[in-house]
Enzyme design. Sequence first.
Site, PDB file in Angstrom:
ATOM      1  N   ARG A 158     -10.129   0.588   8.166  1.00  0.00           N
ATOM      2  CA  ARG A 158      -9.648  -0.913   8.530  1.00  0.00           C
ATOM      3  C   ARG A 158     -10.622  -1.598   9.353  1.00  0.00           C
ATOM      4  O   ARG A 158     -10.517  -2.924   9.974  1.00  0.00           O
ATOM      5  CB  ARG A 158      -8.293  -0.818   9.530  1.00  0.00           C
ATOM      6  CG  ARG A 158      -7.127  -0.980   8.971  1.00  0.00           C
ATOM      7  CD  ARG A 158      -5.779  -0.888  10.004  1.00  0.00           C
ATOM      8  NE  ARG A 158      -4.729  -1.336   9.893  1.00  0.00           N
ATOM      9  CZ  ARG A 158      -3.532  -0.888   9.270  1.00  0.00           C
ATOM     10  NH1 ARG A 158      -3.566   0.425   8.597  1.00  0.00           N
ATOM     11  NH2 ARG A 158      -2.542  -1.618   9.169  1.00  0.00           N
TER      12      ARG A 158
ATOM     13  N   LYS B 217       1.071  -1.090   0.089  1.00  0.00           N
ATOM     14  CA  LYS B 217      -0.166   0.042   0.004  1.00  0.00           C
ATOM     15  C   LYS B 217       1.000   1.259   0.148  1.00  0.00           C
ATOM     16  O   LYS B 217       0.789   2.249  -0.676  1.00  0.00           O
ATOM     17  CB  LYS B 217      -0.933   0.075   1.242  1.00  0.00           C
ATOM     18  CG  LYS B 217      -1.853  -1.440   1.196  1.00  0.00           C
ATOM     19  CD  LYS B 217      -2.799  -1.091   2.694  1.00  0.00           C
ATOM     20  CE  LYS B 217      -1.950  -1.230   3.739  1.00  0.00           C
ATOM     21  NZ  LYS B 217      -1.299  -2.370   4.179  1.00  0.00           N
TER      22      LYS B 217
ATOM     23  N   ARG C 276      -1.214  -8.857  13.342  1.00  0.00           N
ATOM     24  CA  ARG C 276      -1.442  -7.921  12.424  1.00  0.00           C
ATOM     25  C   ARG C 276      -2.353  -8.447  11.363  1.00  0.00           C
ATOM     26  O   ARG C 276      -3.544  -8.062  10.695  1.00  0.00           O
ATOM     27  CB  ARG C 276      -0.441  -7.071  11.739  1.00  0.00           C
ATOM     28  CG  ARG C 276      -0.011  -6.043  12.755  1.00  0.00           C
ATOM     29  CD  ARG C 276       1.526  -5.460  12.568  1.00  0.00           C
ATOM     30  NE  ARG C 276       1.580  -4.828  11.508  1.00  0.00           N
ATOM     31  CZ  ARG C 276       2.747  -4.685  10.859  1.00  0.00           C
ATOM     32  NH1 ARG C 276       4.033  -4.957  11.480  1.00  0.00           N
ATOM     33  NH2 ARG C 276       2.937  -4.088   9.935  1.00  0.00           N
TER      34      ARG C 276
ATOM     35  N   ARG D 200      10.800  -0.542  11.516  1.00  0.00           N
ATOM     36  CA  ARG D 200       9.550  -0.274  12.374  1.00  0.00           C
ATOM     37  C   ARG D 200       9.577  -1.368  13.568  1.00  0.00           C
ATOM     38  O   ARG D 200      10.089  -2.532  13.448  1.00  0.00           O
ATOM     39  CB  ARG D 200       8.305  -0.371  11.803  1.00  0.00           C
ATOM     40  CG  ARG D 200       7.897   0.781  10.879  1.00  0.00           C
ATOM     41  CD  ARG D 200       6.810   0.659   9.939  1.00  0.00           C
ATOM     42  NE  ARG D 200       5.626  -0.149  10.739  1.00  0.00           N
ATOM     43  CZ  ARG D 200       4.644  -0.302   9.893  1.00  0.00           C
ATOM     44  NH1 ARG D 200       4.600   0.074   8.696  1.00  0.00           N
ATOM     45  NH2 ARG D 200       3.581  -0.980  10.642  1.00  0.00           N
TER      46      ARG D 200
ATOM     47  N   ARG E 202      11.486  -4.981   5.306  1.00  0.00           N
ATOM     48  CA  ARG E 202      11.042  -3.525   5.114  1.00  0.00           C
ATOM     49  C   ARG E 202      12.107  -2.635   5.881  1.00  0.00           C
ATOM     50  O   ARG E 202      12.367  -2.615   7.102  1.00  0.00           O
ATOM     51  CB  ARG E 202       9.866  -3.457   5.480  1.00  0.00           C
ATOM     52  CG  ARG E 202       9.341  -2.050   5.494  1.00  0.00           C
ATOM     53  CD  ARG E 202       7.689  -1.745   5.094  1.00  0.00           C
ATOM     54  NE  ARG E 202       7.066  -2.305   6.464  1.00  0.00           N
ATOM     55  CZ  ARG E 202       5.784  -2.345   6.575  1.00  0.00           C
ATOM     56  NH1 ARG E 202       4.999  -1.824   5.327  1.00  0.00           N
ATOM     57  NH2 ARG E 202       4.957  -2.830   7.399  1.00  0.00           N
TER      58      ARG E 202
HETATM   59  P1  ADP Z   1       2.055  -1.751   3.190  1.00  0.00           P
HETATM   60  O1  ADP Z   1       2.105  -0.380   3.282  1.00  0.00           O
HETATM   61  O2  ADP Z   1       0.945  -2.400   2.437  1.00  0.00           O
HETATM   62  O3  ADP Z   1       2.475  -2.300   4.625  1.00  0.00           O
HETATM   63  P2  ADP Z   1       4.716  -1.755   1.844  1.00  0.00           P
HETATM   64  O4  ADP Z   1       4.380  -0.745   0.596  1.00  0.00           O
HETATM   65  O5  ADP Z   1       5.450  -0.967   2.937  1.00  0.00           O
HETATM   66  O6  ADP Z   1       3.472  -2.314   2.393  1.00  0.00           O
HETATM   67  O7  ADP Z   1       5.701  -2.887   1.350  1.00  0.00           O
HETATM   68  C1  ADP Z   1       6.165  -3.726   2.205  1.00  0.00           C
HETATM   69  C2  ADP Z   1       7.524  -4.247   1.882  1.00  0.00           C
HETATM   70  O8  ADP Z   1       7.367  -4.878   0.625  1.00  0.00           O
HETATM   71  C3  ADP Z   1       8.645  -3.023   1.515  1.00  0.00           C
HETATM   72  O9  ADP Z   1       9.863  -3.024   2.163  1.00  0.00           O
HETATM   73  C4  ADP Z   1       8.263  -2.787  -0.091  1.00  0.00           C
HETATM   74  O10 ADP Z   1       9.738  -2.434  -0.410  1.00  0.00           O
HETATM   75  C5  ADP Z   1       8.353  -4.275  -0.565  1.00  0.00           C
HETATM   76  N1  ADP Z   1       7.232  -4.327  -1.758  1.00  0.00           N
HETATM   77  C6  ADP Z   1       6.328  -3.548  -1.799  1.00  0.00           C
HETATM   78  N2  ADP Z   1       5.542  -4.073  -3.052  1.00  0.00           N
HETATM   79  C7  ADP Z   1       6.282  -5.004  -3.295  1.00  0.00           C
HETATM   80  C8  ADP Z   1       6.133  -5.893  -4.537  1.00  0.00           C
HETATM   81  N3  ADP Z   1       5.106  -5.699  -5.577  1.00  0.00           N
HETATM   82  N4  ADP Z   1       7.128  -6.855  -4.944  1.00  0.00           N
HETATM   83  C9  ADP Z   1       7.884  -7.065  -3.883  1.00  0.00           C
HETATM   84  N5  ADP Z   1       8.241  -6.306  -2.804  1.00  0.00           N
HETATM   85  C10 ADP Z   1       7.303  -5.220  -2.467  1.00  0.00           C
HETATM   86  P1  ADP Z   2       1.004  -1.601   7.397  1.00  0.00           P
HETATM   87  O1  ADP Z   2       1.548  -0.741   6.601  1.00  0.00           O
HETATM   88  O2  ADP Z   2       2.276  -2.660   7.624  1.00  0.00           O
HETATM   89  O3  ADP Z   2      -0.272  -2.261   7.227  1.00  0.00           O
HETATM   90  P2  ADP Z   2       0.609   0.586   9.060  1.00  0.00           P
HETATM   91  O4  ADP Z   2       1.692   1.506   9.078  1.00  0.00           O
HETATM   92  O5  ADP Z   2      -0.778   1.061   8.257  1.00  0.00           O
HETATM   93  O6  ADP Z   2       0.821  -0.971   8.805  1.00  0.00           O
HETATM   94  O7  ADP Z   2      -0.221   0.537  10.598  1.00  0.00           O
HETATM   95  C1  ADP Z   2       0.664   0.247  11.632  1.00  0.00           C
HETATM   96  C2  ADP Z   2      -0.159   0.009  12.846  1.00  0.00           C
HETATM   97  O8  ADP Z   2      -0.863   1.262  13.094  1.00  0.00           O
HETATM   98  C3  ADP Z   2      -1.135  -0.863  12.915  1.00  0.00           C
HETATM   99  O9  ADP Z   2      -0.845  -2.228  13.169  1.00  0.00           O
HETATM  100  C4  ADP Z   2      -2.018  -0.484  13.982  1.00  0.00           C
HETATM  101  O10 ADP Z   2      -1.874  -0.743  15.235  1.00  0.00           O
HETATM  102  C5  ADP Z   2      -2.353   1.236  13.522  1.00  0.00           C
HETATM  103  N1  ADP Z   2      -2.914   1.638  12.647  1.00  0.00           N
HETATM  104  C6  ADP Z   2      -2.647   1.926  11.426  1.00  0.00           C
HETATM  105  N2  ADP Z   2      -3.906   2.598  10.815  1.00  0.00           N
HETATM  106  C7  ADP Z   2      -4.854   2.106  11.728  1.00  0.00           C
HETATM  107  C8  ADP Z   2      -6.314   2.201  11.488  1.00  0.00           C
HETATM  108  N3  ADP Z   2      -6.933   2.664  10.487  1.00  0.00           N
HETATM  109  N4  ADP Z   2      -7.116   1.552  12.545  1.00  0.00           N
HETATM  110  C9  ADP Z   2      -6.541   1.236  13.711  1.00  0.00           C
HETATM  111  N5  ADP Z   2      -5.171   0.934  13.716  1.00  0.00           N
HETATM  112  C10 ADP Z   2      -4.527   1.495  12.753  1.00  0.00           C
END
Ligand code: ADP
Ligand code: ADP
Length: 214
Positions: free
Chosen positions: A88, A13, A172, A161, A127
């Site tokens: 979420r 995302k 999660r 993180r 990551r």
């Molecule tokens: P999210 O915001 O959904 O938690 P991220 O965008 O932070 O996910 O992506 C998680 C990790 O995976 C990051 O280290 C990113 O560089 C990597 N990543 C994201 N998209 C891809 C993909 N299509 N293929 C391989 N690795 C990816």
């Molecule tokens: P990821 O990219 O790995 O999905 P986020 O950075 O979006 O993780 O979120 C990290 C943490 O922040 C979540 O595990 C949760 O504790 C909190 N969080 C983020 N967005 C929300 C939301 N919309 N509702 C509730 N908790 C949230």
Amino acid sequence: MNIILLGPPGAGKGTQASRLVDGRGMVQLSTGDMLRAAVKAESPTGLKAKAVMEAGELVSDEIVSGIIGEALDALEPKTGVIFDGYPRTAAQAESLDAILSSRGRTLDHVIELVVDEDALVDRITGRYTCARCNAGYHDHFQKPEKEGVCDACGSTEFKRRPDDNEETVRTRMAEYRAKTAPILPIYEARALVTKVDGMADIAEVSAAIDATLG
Ligand code: ADP
Ligand code: ADP
Ligand code: ZN
């Protein structure tokens, strides 16, 4: 245009949101990023959210919907928004409808990033981000062009993180399955959802999203 990027932790995302920011001048509203900033600043919200985030559980609907409303109010009405990591829960989805309509905005697309759960642990444990500009990287899948130097800003400092460990990731994912995946049918009923293969290469995922947004 206002869109939601929906998918489990590690789905891509944030990666795709930042490409949309660069490519289309949209603004990314990431509740995760905003909460991490609040934790760092030790604000009242941050103090409430810290332990919940470290455990991989969800912060309260009131807190996150509150920060989303405030963030929207700081934008020009015409700025396109990417909601990253929000909503979420069903309650957040309902709040978002009210938040958007009270500001004269509509929801145009919900992009669901579909990924294998097994791949997510590898994505999350590898990551890291630039400590200065927050650009996202991965140990294997998205390395900077020059090792140890941020492509975007040249910084040589990076961070990981505290919640990006295998144990927290499992919690999660369970939260995603139990509370977030069930909101998809709400948007499917409104014909807003496009499923995108999140297992493809980063550039291919971007291309699929671009094709959907037109
Ligand atoms: P999210 O915001 O959904 O938690 P991220 O965008 O932070 O996910 O992506 C998680 C990790 O995976 C990051 O280290 C990113 O560089 C990597 N990543 C994201 N998209 C891809 C993909 N299509 N293929 C391989 N690795 C990816
Ligand atoms: P990821 O990219 O790995 O999905 P986020 O950075 O979006 O993780 O979120 C990290 C943490 O922040 C979540 O595990 C949760 O504790 C909190 N969080 C983020 N967005 C929300 C939301 N919309 N509702 C509730 N908790 C949230
Ligand atoms: Zn940087």
